[in-house]
Design a protein around this motif. Structure first.
Motif, PDB file in Angstrom:
ATOM      1  N   ALA A   1       0.819  -1.215   0.000  1.00  0.00           N
ATOM      2  CA  ALA A   1       0.000   0.000   0.000  1.00  0.00           C
ATOM      3  C   ALA A   1       0.850   1.261   0.000  1.00  0.00           C
ATOM      4  N   ASP A   2       1.997   1.241   0.711  1.00  0.00           N
ATOM      5  CA  ASP A   2       2.819   2.450   0.764  1.00  0.00           C
ATOM      6  C   ASP A   2       3.457   2.759  -0.586  1.00  0.00           C
ATOM      7  N   VAL A   3       3.736   1.710  -1.380  1.00  0.00           N
ATOM      8  CA  VAL A   3       4.269   1.920  -2.726  1.00  0.00           C
ATOM      9  C   VAL A   3       3.194   2.548  -3.612  1.00  0.00           C
ATOM     10  N   ILE A   4       1.985   2.003  -3.531  1.00  0.00           N
ATOM     11  CA  ILE A   4       0.879   2.513  -4.351  1.00  0.00           C
ATOM     12  C   ILE A   4       0.620   3.989  -4.061  1.00  0.00           C
ATOM     13  N   SER A   5       0.668   4.373  -2.799  1.00  0.00           N
ATOM     14  CA  SER A   5       0.326   5.745  -2.413  1.00  0.00           C
ATOM     15  C   SER A   5       1.462   6.736  -2.607  1.00  0.00           C
ATOM     16  N   SER A   6       2.702   6.250  -2.637  1.00  0.00           N
ATOM     17  CA  SER A   6       3.837   7.183  -2.639  1.00  0.00           C
ATOM     18  C   SER A   6       4.599   7.264  -3.956  1.00  0.00           C
ATOM     19  N   VAL A   7       4.565   6.210  -4.766  1.00  0.00           N
ATOM     20  CA  VAL A   7       5.396   6.191  -5.974  1.00  0.00           C
ATOM     21  C   VAL A   7       4.847   7.115  -7.057  1.00  0.00           C
ATOM     22  N   THR A   8       5.694   7.999  -7.537  1.00  0.00           N
ATOM     23  CA  THR A   8       5.393   8.835  -8.706  1.00  0.00           C
ATOM     24  C   THR A   8       6.611   8.798  -9.620  1.00  0.00           C
ATOM     25  N   MET A   9       6.424   9.176 -10.869  1.00  0.00           N
ATOM     26  CA  MET A   9       7.530   9.122 -11.832  1.00  0.00           C
ATOM     27  C   MET A   9       7.329  10.192 -12.890  1.00  0.00           C
ATOM     28  N   LYS A  10       8.367  10.962 -13.110  1.00  0.00           N
ATOM     29  CA  LYS A  10       8.285  12.002 -14.123  1.00  0.00           C
ATOM     30  C   LYS A  10       8.299  11.392 -15.521  1.00  0.00           C
ATOM     31  N   ILE A  11       7.627  12.052 -16.443  1.00  0.00           N
ATOM     32  CA  ILE A  11       7.596  11.588 -17.825  1.00  0.00           C
ATOM     33  C   ILE A  11       9.021  11.564 -18.374  1.00  0.00           C
ATOM     34  N   GLY A  12       9.417  10.425 -18.929  1.00  0.00           N
ATOM     35  CA  GLY A  12      10.760  10.283 -19.484  1.00  0.00           C
ATOM     36  C   GLY A  12      11.732   9.614 -18.553  1.00  0.00           C
ATOM     37  N   GLU A  13      11.393   9.492 -17.270  1.00  0.00           N
ATOM     38  CA  GLU A  13      12.283   8.859 -16.304  1.00  0.00           C
ATOM     39  C   GLU A  13      11.804   7.458 -15.969  1.00  0.00           C
ATOM     40  N   GLY A  14      12.749   6.525 -15.819  1.00  0.00           N
ATOM     41  CA  GLY A  14      12.378   5.152 -15.506  1.00  0.00           C
ATOM     42  C   GLY A  14      11.695   4.483 -16.684  1.00  0.00           C
ATOM     43  N   VAL A  15      11.354   3.220 -16.496  1.00  0.00           N
ATOM     44  CA  VAL A  15      10.724   2.467 -17.579  1.00  0.00           C
ATOM     45  C   VAL A  15       9.349   3.030 -17.920  1.00  0.00           C
ATOM     46  N   ALA A  16       8.478   3.145 -16.902  1.00  0.00           N
ATOM     47  CA  ALA A  16       7.121   3.638 -17.162  1.00  0.00           C
ATOM     48  C   ALA A  16       7.156   5.064 -17.708  1.00  0.00           C
ATOM     49  N   GLY A  17       8.069   5.888 -17.174  1.00  0.00           N
ATOM     50  CA  GLY A  17       8.180   7.251 -17.661  1.00  0.00           C
ATOM     51  C   GLY A  17       8.620   7.325 -19.110  1.00  0.00           C
ATOM     52  N   ARG A  18       9.513   6.398 -19.492  1.00  0.00           N
ATOM     53  CA  ARG A  18       9.961   6.369 -20.883  1.00  0.00           C
ATOM     54  C   ARG A  18       8.847   5.879 -21.806  1.00  0.00           C
ATOM     55  N   VAL A  19       8.086   4.907 -21.347  1.00  0.00           N
ATOM     56  CA  VAL A  19       6.950   4.414 -22.137  1.00  0.00           C
ATOM     57  C   VAL A  19       5.936   5.529 -22.330  1.00  0.00           C
ATOM     58  N   ALA A  20       5.682   6.310 -21.260  1.00  0.00           N
ATOM     59  CA  ALA A  20       4.733   7.426 -21.355  1.00  0.00           C
ATOM     60  C   ALA A  20       5.241   8.480 -22.335  1.00  0.00           C
ATOM     61  N   LYS A  21       6.553   8.686 -22.386  1.00  0.00           N
ATOM     62  CA  LYS A  21       7.119   9.697 -23.277  1.00  0.00           C
ATOM     63  C   LYS A  21       7.146   9.232 -24.730  1.00  0.00           C
ATOM     64  N   ASP A  22       7.608   7.984 -24.959  1.00  0.00           N
ATOM     65  CA  ASP A  22       7.797   7.496 -26.329  1.00  0.00           C
ATOM     66  C   ASP A  22       6.557   6.836 -26.911  1.00  0.00           C
ATOM     67  N   GLY A  23       5.652   6.389 -26.047  1.00  0.00           N
ATOM     68  CA  GLY A  23       4.453   5.720 -26.540  1.00  0.00           C
ATOM     69  C   GLY A  23       4.711   4.341 -27.100  1.00  0.00           C
ATOM     70  N   LYS A  24       5.797   3.690 -26.648  1.00  0.00           N
ATOM     71  CA  LYS A  24       6.146   2.350 -27.124  1.00  0.00           C
ATOM     72  C   LYS A  24       6.336   1.408 -25.943  1.00  0.00           C
ATOM     73  N   ALA A  25       5.953   0.129 -26.156  1.00  0.00           N
ATOM     74  CA  ALA A  25       6.095  -0.876 -25.102  1.00  0.00           C
ATOM     75  C   ALA A  25       7.567  -1.127 -24.810  1.00  0.00           C
ATOM     76  N   VAL A  26       7.870  -1.417 -23.542  1.00  0.00           N
ATOM     77  CA  VAL A  26       9.239  -1.723 -23.122  1.00  0.00           C
ATOM     78  C   VAL A  26       9.222  -2.997 -22.293  1.00  0.00           C
ATOM     79  N   PHE A  27      10.151  -3.911 -22.625  1.00  0.00           N
ATOM     80  CA  PHE A  27      10.307  -5.149 -21.853  1.00  0.00           C
ATOM     81  C   PHE A  27      11.635  -5.103 -21.121  1.00  0.00           C
ATOM     82  N   VAL A  28      11.616  -5.344 -19.817  1.00  0.00           N
ATOM     83  CA  VAL A  28      12.821  -5.370 -18.997  1.00  0.00           C
ATOM     84  C   VAL A  28      13.015  -6.790 -18.495  1.00  0.00           C
ATOM     85  N   GLU A  29      14.112  -7.411 -18.892  1.00  0.00           N
ATOM     86  CA  GLU A  29      14.350  -8.798 -18.496  1.00  0.00           C
ATOM     87  C   GLU A  29      14.744  -8.915 -17.038  1.00  0.00           C
ATOM     88  N   ASP A  30      15.518  -7.946 -16.534  1.00  0.00           N
ATOM     89  CA  ASP A  30      15.955  -7.975 -15.142  1.00  0.00           C
ATOM     90  C   ASP A  30      15.919  -6.552 -14.595  1.00  0.00           C
TER      91      ASP A  30
END
Length: 414
Positions: free
Chosen positions: A118-147
């Motif tokens: 629950a603390d992750v759900i309530s606290s985690v944010t990510m700027k557009i372009g940062e991290g995997v989800a942020g990069r997906v939001a910026k580029d509009g393309k799926a990303v697969f991370v193996e590790d």
């Protein structure tokens, strides 16, 4: 001599025949081997096709489940949870999340999740372009991370131990070319890697979800527009009769409280609110000198005033959005015992919304200044409602309203 020649000829013939038979036997064996090989190959292909068909059926079933669930959901939060659950089911995962873009700060936030603290759900944010989800939001393309741990694109290394799996798939939610969110799914421990079909499957689900979210936003914007329009109309009616100033707003407030107290579905609560706001809209067709008359109305004037539910129904009925509200407005002057108007309906023949509005309308009329008298005491008005329960009013509605008023006044209501 002839016999020897015959024997030699016979021997040669027998040998030739043996050679032919052996060649035929070998050919037959090769054909059999080829046939068995073809059967084995066909069997493998059949199993592969069967597995692919099962996957396709699973995908179609999941998408159908999502579409069916979306029909009954009217807010983004509930729909987000549905999307995450279905995505995890389709992939066979125990962990997933759906992130929306906060337009105010251009950051992703978790709107719904499964398998995350629950603390992750309530606290985690990510700027557009940062991290995997942020990069997906910026580029509009799926990303697969193996590790996750070894991929430098993935932020917050201290949070790795929170994930049951290090394999991670993130796909965008896009409306046309605009990204509105990101769907993330972690592979289960049993899955070594995601496959292309997993990416395609989540992309299809994400596209469907994005369109549904967009429709919900448009619908909610339209709802807000109609609600503001209804409030404006209701206040216009109140302004026409100075003795009922703010009557519509008070009616709407109490209608919502009663409907929620009776545990009605959210969509019905909203319809009852609208009915409470608009129940007197038909008075727009009544002359002001009758509405503001300080003395007792004549029988003819009473008949004119009694037409306001039907006038209101005629105003509201053509509007498709307000179709469920029109009957509530039409019958809000009916009595529980069948002695009301316009049609003399009784009991549950009267729409529940009408029964709720009837109680609120009577209470507000008693506790407001009228052209012919001053406002009555709230305690007296409550007792009048209780005396009329079962005759003029629905007893269950009176009971619910009495409990609400008891909480407001701070005194027990018997």
């Amino acid at each position: 001599m002839i016999n020897e020649i015959s024997l030699i000829f016979f021997g040669v013939l027998l040998g030739a025949l043996f050679v032919v038979v052996e060649r035929l036997r070998r050919k037959q064996n090769r054909q059999q081997e080829n046939s068995e090989s073809e059967i084995a190959e066909l069997s493998v292909k059949l199993r592969e096709n069967s597995a692919e068909l099962d996957g396709l059926l699973t995908m179609l079933s999941g998408l159908h489940e999502f579409q069916e669930a979306a029909k009954d959901l009217e807010n983004k939060e509930d729909l987000a949870h549905s999307v995450v659950n279905i995505a995890c089911e389709l992939i066979g995962s125990n962990t997933g999340s759906l992130m929306f873009i906060n337009q105010d700060n251009n950051e992703l936030y978790i709107a719904a999740a499964k398998g995350l603290p629950a603390d992750v759900i309530s606290s985690v944010t990510m700027k557009i372009g940062e991290g995997v989800a942020g990069r997906v939001a910026k580029d509009g393309k799926a990303v697969f991370v193996e590790d996750i741990e070894s991929d430098i694109r993935f932020l917050r290394p201290n949070a790795y131990d929170r994930y049951s799996s290090k394999s991670f798939l993130s796909v965008p939610l896009k409306v046309k070319s605009r990204v509105v969110g990101v769907l993330n799914v972690n592979a289960s421990r049993e899955i070594k890697n995601f496959e292309d079909k997993d990416v395609r499957l989540l992309t299809i689900l994400a596209d469907q979800a994005a369109m549904t979210f967009e429709n919900i936003e448009l619908y909610n914007d339209l709802q807000n527009f109609y609600f503001e329009m209804i409030q404006t109309l209701a206040r216009a009616i109140d302004a026409k009769d100075s003795y009922t100033y703010d009557h519509a707003d008070r009616a709407r407030h109490y209608a919502k409280l009663i409907a929620e107290k009776m545990h009605l579905p959210a969509v019905i609560v909203r319809h009852v609110e609208y009915a409470a706001l608009m129940h007197d809209i038909g008075k727009i067709g009544i002359e002001e000198n009758i509405l503001r008359k300080p003395g007792k109305l004549t029988p003819e004037e009473t008949d004119i005033v009694r037409k306001h539910p039907e006038i209101g129904n005629r105003i509201i009925s053509p509007v498709a959005f307000l179709a469920p509200v029109a009957p509530m407005v039409l019958y809000h002057q009916e009595w529980f015992n069948g002695q009301g108007y316009p049609q003399g309906l009784a009991g549950e023949e009267i729409p529940l919304g009408s029964r709720i509005v009837a109680v609120i309308d009577a209470y507000d009329a008693m506790t407001s200044d009228r052209p012919y008298r001053k406002a009555l005491a709230k305690k007296f008005a409550i007792s009048q409602l209780q005396n009329g329960a079962g005759s003029q009013f629905d007893p269950e509605v009176v009971s619910a309203f009495s409990q609400i008023l008891s909480g407001e006044t701070g005194c027990a209501v018997n």
